[in-house]
Design a protein around this motif. Structure first.
Motif, PDB file in Angstrom:
ATOM      1  N   GLY A  26       0.785  -1.231   0.000  1.00  0.00           N
ATOM      2  CA  GLY A  26       0.000   0.000   0.000  1.00  0.00           C
ATOM      3  C   GLY A  26       0.809   1.268   0.000  1.00  0.00           C
ATOM      4  O   GLY A  26       0.286   2.341   0.355  1.00  0.00           O
ATOM      5  N   TYR A  27       2.070   1.190  -0.414  1.00  0.00           N
ATOM      6  CA  TYR A  27       2.941   2.371  -0.496  1.00  0.00           C
ATOM      7  C   TYR A  27       3.426   2.524  -1.939  1.00  0.00           C
ATOM      8  O   TYR A  27       4.569   2.189  -2.264  1.00  0.00           O
ATOM      9  CB  TYR A  27       4.136   2.238   0.449  1.00  0.00           C
ATOM     10  N   PRO A  28       2.587   3.031  -2.822  1.00  0.00           N
ATOM     11  CA  PRO A  28       2.957   3.072  -4.247  1.00  0.00           C
ATOM     12  C   PRO A  28       4.116   3.997  -4.580  1.00  0.00           C
ATOM     13  O   PRO A  28       4.876   3.729  -5.510  1.00  0.00           O
ATOM     14  CB  PRO A  28       1.668   3.518  -4.935  1.00  0.00           C
ATOM     15  N   VAL A  29       4.248   5.099  -3.837  1.00  0.00           N
ATOM     16  CA  VAL A  29       5.336   6.054  -4.108  1.00  0.00           C
ATOM     17  C   VAL A  29       6.354   5.938  -2.975  1.00  0.00           C
ATOM     18  O   VAL A  29       6.075   6.309  -1.832  1.00  0.00           O
ATOM     19  CB  VAL A  29       4.803   7.496  -4.216  1.00  0.00           C
ATOM     20  N   ILE A  52      10.639   6.569  -6.397  1.00  0.00           N
ATOM     21  CA  ILE A  52      10.165   5.747  -7.506  1.00  0.00           C
ATOM     22  C   ILE A  52       8.693   5.440  -7.286  1.00  0.00           C
ATOM     23  O   ILE A  52       8.190   5.499  -6.165  1.00  0.00           O
ATOM     24  CB  ILE A  52      10.954   4.430  -7.635  1.00  0.00           C
ATOM     25  N   ASP A  53       8.024   5.106  -8.372  1.00  0.00           N
ATOM     26  CA  ASP A  53       6.638   4.631  -8.275  1.00  0.00           C
ATOM     27  C   ASP A  53       6.536   3.286  -8.977  1.00  0.00           C
ATOM     28  O   ASP A  53       7.545   2.709  -9.403  1.00  0.00           O
ATOM     29  CB  ASP A  53       5.653   5.652  -8.834  1.00  0.00           C
ATOM     30  N   GLU A  54       5.330   2.800  -9.111  1.00  0.00           N
ATOM     31  CA  GLU A  54       5.140   1.467  -9.683  1.00  0.00           C
ATOM     32  C   GLU A  54       5.470   1.416 -11.168  1.00  0.00           C
ATOM     33  O   GLU A  54       5.646   0.336 -11.732  1.00  0.00           O
ATOM     34  CB  GLU A  54       3.698   1.012  -9.437  1.00  0.00           C
ATOM     35  N   GLY A  55       5.578   2.572 -11.806  1.00  0.00           N
ATOM     36  CA  GLY A  55       5.921   2.597 -13.225  1.00  0.00           C
ATOM     37  C   GLY A  55       7.409   2.578 -13.497  1.00  0.00           C
ATOM     38  O   GLY A  55       7.821   2.410 -14.652  1.00  0.00           O
ATOM     39  N   CYS A  56       8.238   2.746 -12.467  1.00  0.00           N
ATOM     40  CA  CYS A  56       9.692   2.742 -12.659  1.00  0.00           C
ATOM     41  C   CYS A  56      10.182   1.319 -12.880  1.00  0.00           C
ATOM     42  O   CYS A  56       9.898   0.424 -12.086  1.00  0.00           O
ATOM     43  CB  CYS A  56      10.393   3.350 -11.442  1.00  0.00           C
ATOM     44  N   ARG A  57      10.916   1.134 -13.942  1.00  0.00           N
ATOM     45  CA  ARG A  57      11.483  -0.179 -14.217  1.00  0.00           C
ATOM     46  C   ARG A  57      12.768  -0.366 -13.421  1.00  0.00           C
ATOM     47  O   ARG A  57      13.114   0.456 -12.576  1.00  0.00           O
ATOM     48  CB  ARG A  57      11.734  -0.328 -15.723  1.00  0.00           C
ATOM     49  N   SER A  58      13.501  -1.439 -13.714  1.00  0.00           N
ATOM     50  CA  SER A  58      14.740  -1.716 -12.988  1.00  0.00           C
ATOM     51  C   SER A  58      15.691  -0.528 -13.060  1.00  0.00           C
ATOM     52  O   SER A  58      15.718   0.210 -14.058  1.00  0.00           O
ATOM     53  CB  SER A  58      15.419  -2.952 -13.583  1.00  0.00           C
ATOM     54  N   ALA A  59      16.473  -0.355 -12.014  1.00  0.00           N
ATOM     55  CA  ALA A  59      17.415   0.759 -11.940  1.00  0.00           C
ATOM     56  C   ALA A  59      18.470   0.632 -13.029  1.00  0.00           C
ATOM     57  O   ALA A  59      18.704  -0.463 -13.562  1.00  0.00           O
ATOM     58  CB  ALA A  59      18.082   0.767 -10.571  1.00  0.00           C
ATOM     59  N   ASP A 123       4.932   8.055  -0.052  1.00  0.00           N
ATOM     60  CA  ASP A 123       4.086   7.317   0.890  1.00  0.00           C
ATOM     61  C   ASP A 123       4.904   6.667   1.988  1.00  0.00           C
ATOM     62  O   ASP A 123       4.397   6.415   3.084  1.00  0.00           O
ATOM     63  CB  ASP A 123       3.301   6.237   0.141  1.00  0.00           C
ATOM     64  N   LEU A 124       6.192   6.402   1.703  1.00  0.00           N
ATOM     65  CA  LEU A 124       7.066   5.737   2.666  1.00  0.00           C
ATOM     66  C   LEU A 124       8.511   6.032   2.300  1.00  0.00           C
ATOM     67  O   LEU A 124       8.852   6.109   1.115  1.00  0.00           O
ATOM     68  CB  LEU A 124       6.834   4.219   2.642  1.00  0.00           C
ATOM     69  N   VAL A 125       9.340   6.203   3.329  1.00  0.00           N
ATOM     70  CA  VAL A 125      10.781   6.370   3.132  1.00  0.00           C
ATOM     71  C   VAL A 125      11.483   5.103   3.614  1.00  0.00           C
ATOM     72  O   VAL A 125      11.277   4.661   4.750  1.00  0.00           O
ATOM     73  CB  VAL A 125      11.322   7.584   3.917  1.00  0.00           C
ATOM     74  N   ILE A 126      12.308   4.519   2.752  1.00  0.00           N
ATOM     75  CA  ILE A 126      13.170   3.402   3.145  1.00  0.00           C
ATOM     76  C   ILE A 126      14.502   3.997   3.564  1.00  0.00           C
ATOM     77  O   ILE A 126      15.197   4.625   2.763  1.00  0.00           O
ATOM     78  CB  ILE A 126      13.378   2.415   1.994  1.00  0.00           C
ATOM     79  N   LEU A 127      14.855   3.814   4.827  1.00  0.00           N
ATOM     80  CA  LEU A 127      16.040   4.453   5.400  1.00  0.00           C
ATOM     81  C   LEU A 127      17.082   3.393   5.720  1.00  0.00           C
ATOM     82  O   LEU A 127      16.799   2.419   6.424  1.00  0.00           O
ATOM     83  CB  LEU A 127      15.640   5.210   6.669  1.00  0.00           C
ATOM     84  N   ASP A 128      18.272   3.571   5.205  1.00  0.00           N
ATOM     85  CA  ASP A 128      19.340   2.606   5.456  1.00  0.00           C
ATOM     86  C   ASP A 128      19.730   2.617   6.931  1.00  0.00           C
ATOM     87  O   ASP A 128      19.838   3.671   7.557  1.00  0.00           O
ATOM     88  CB  ASP A 128      20.565   2.946   4.598  1.00  0.00           C
ATOM     89  N   GLY A 129      19.944   1.436   7.508  1.00  0.00           N
ATOM     90  CA  GLY A 129      20.362   1.325   8.899  1.00  0.00           C
ATOM     91  C   GLY A 129      19.238   0.846   9.791  1.00  0.00           C
ATOM     92  O   GLY A 129      18.171   0.424   9.329  1.00  0.00           O
ATOM     93  N   ASN A 130      19.485   0.909  11.091  1.00  0.00           N
ATOM     94  CA  ASN A 130      18.478   0.425  12.054  1.00  0.00           C
ATOM     95  C   ASN A 130      17.956   1.529  12.967  1.00  0.00           C
ATOM     96  O   ASN A 130      17.274   1.252  13.941  1.00  0.00           O
ATOM     97  CB  ASN A 130      19.056  -0.709  12.904  1.00  0.00           C
ATOM     98  N   HIS A 131      18.286   2.788  12.663  1.00  0.00           N
ATOM     99  CA  HIS A 131      17.834   3.903  13.495  1.00  0.00           C
ATOM    100  C   HIS A 131      17.155   4.949  12.634  1.00  0.00           C
ATOM    101  O   HIS A 131      17.705   5.406  11.625  1.00  0.00           O
ATOM    102  CB  HIS A 131      19.022   4.540  14.223  1.00  0.00           C
ATOM    103  N   ASP A 132      15.962   5.336  13.014  1.00  0.00           N
ATOM    104  CA  ASP A 132      15.203   6.347  12.283  1.00  0.00           C
ATOM    105  C   ASP A 132      15.586   7.729  12.793  1.00  0.00           C
ATOM    106  O   ASP A 132      14.940   8.290  13.681  1.00  0.00           O
ATOM    107  CB  ASP A 132      13.700   6.100  12.456  1.00  0.00           C
ATOM    108  N   TRP A 133      16.644   8.288  12.225  1.00  0.00           N
ATOM    109  CA  TRP A 133      17.070   9.638  12.615  1.00  0.00           C
ATOM    110  C   TRP A 133      16.219  10.721  11.935  1.00  0.00           C
ATOM    111  O   TRP A 133      16.302  11.887  12.284  1.00  0.00           O
ATOM    112  CB  TRP A 133      18.541   9.869  12.280  1.00  0.00           C
TER     113      TRP A 133
END
Length: 250
Positions: A26-29, A52-59, A123-133
């Protein structure tokens, strides 16, 4: 019986597998976010974000964690990443800001500045690591330090260890951040040639530490950190996170 073949362990390249799973949740963007410069002695801390959204192909072919790419490969990758994603941004927090609000506050400032450049809200941020700074409980007070960013809201964050090795969006963000930060530090290198910033980019390389012992810190150093020359200047040499101040980072 024929001899058993030994399994060959290969490094896994970043992909959009994780991003696609999150989009189905449920996080399209989605925004991949990563930082560089956290462990440096001089220069800013820098945060990159790639949306990226659902229309973005492979990097683009070759996108991976910036530490695994040569400087020339990173430079070539930047325009390809910018064309691939739907939005991107790079934010910085200066050494003075890091001294004022600490490294976590500096990361937050840089991350908010990167988000402010997007023109869209993920809709969501993917953050590298284990701490949400990015969404620390005390963010409201720190945001006031960033001119023009008062009252900004933070999208939901999902932290992930080694996200820069697993997620194409985060790996791409690390490349943008690394290239942008290196350019800023190199621009300052000519004014302070003794510190070796052309090569060490502000990290704790031997020639950098030796120059600090001989010459002391410049205005581009993080003076609140426990580095040569700053202890006497500040009295107690206290550092926000000493272990992050001495080390070879990205």
């Amino acid at each position: 019986m024929p001899p058993r073949r030994r399994a060959v362990v290969t490094s896994r390249k970043p992909s959009l597998r994780t991003e696609r799973l999150l989009q189905r949740e449920g996080y399209p963007v989605l925004a991949g976010m990563d930082e560089v410069g956290r462990g440096a002695l001089a220069g800013p801390v820098t945060v990159g974000v790639v949306v990226i959204d659902e229309g973005c192909r492979s990097a683009p072919t070759g996108v991976k964690d910036s530490k695994l790419l040569t400087p020339s490969a990173r430079e070539r990758m930047v325009p390809r990443i910018e064309r691939w994603c739907i939005a991107w941004g790079v934010g910085h927090a200066s050494p003075h800001e890091i001294d004022s609000v600490g490294i976590m506050g500096g990361l937050r400032l840089a991350g908010r500045r990167a988000l402010a450049q997007l023109g869209t809200v993920p809709d969501l941020v993917i953050l590298d690591g284990n701490h949400d700074w990015l969404t620390s409980p005390d963010e409201v007070g720190l945001l006031a330090f960033a001119e023009g960013n008062e009252g900004a809201s933070t999208p939901p964050v999902r932290t992930m260890i080694k996200a820069d090795m697993r997620c194409s969006s985060v790996a791409a963000a690390s490349v943008l951040a690394k290239v942008a930060r290196d350019r800023l530090v190199v621009d300052r290198a000519a004014d302070h040639p003794d510190y070796g910033w052309l090569d060490n980019k502000g990290y704790a390389a031997p020639e950098h530490l030796e120059a600090l012992r001989r010459l002391g810190p410049t205005e581009y150093h993080r003076r609140s950190w426990n580095i040569p020359g700053c202890r006497d200047e500040l009295g107690d040499g206290s550092a926000d996170v000493v272990e992050d101040g001495i080390g070879q980072g990205a």
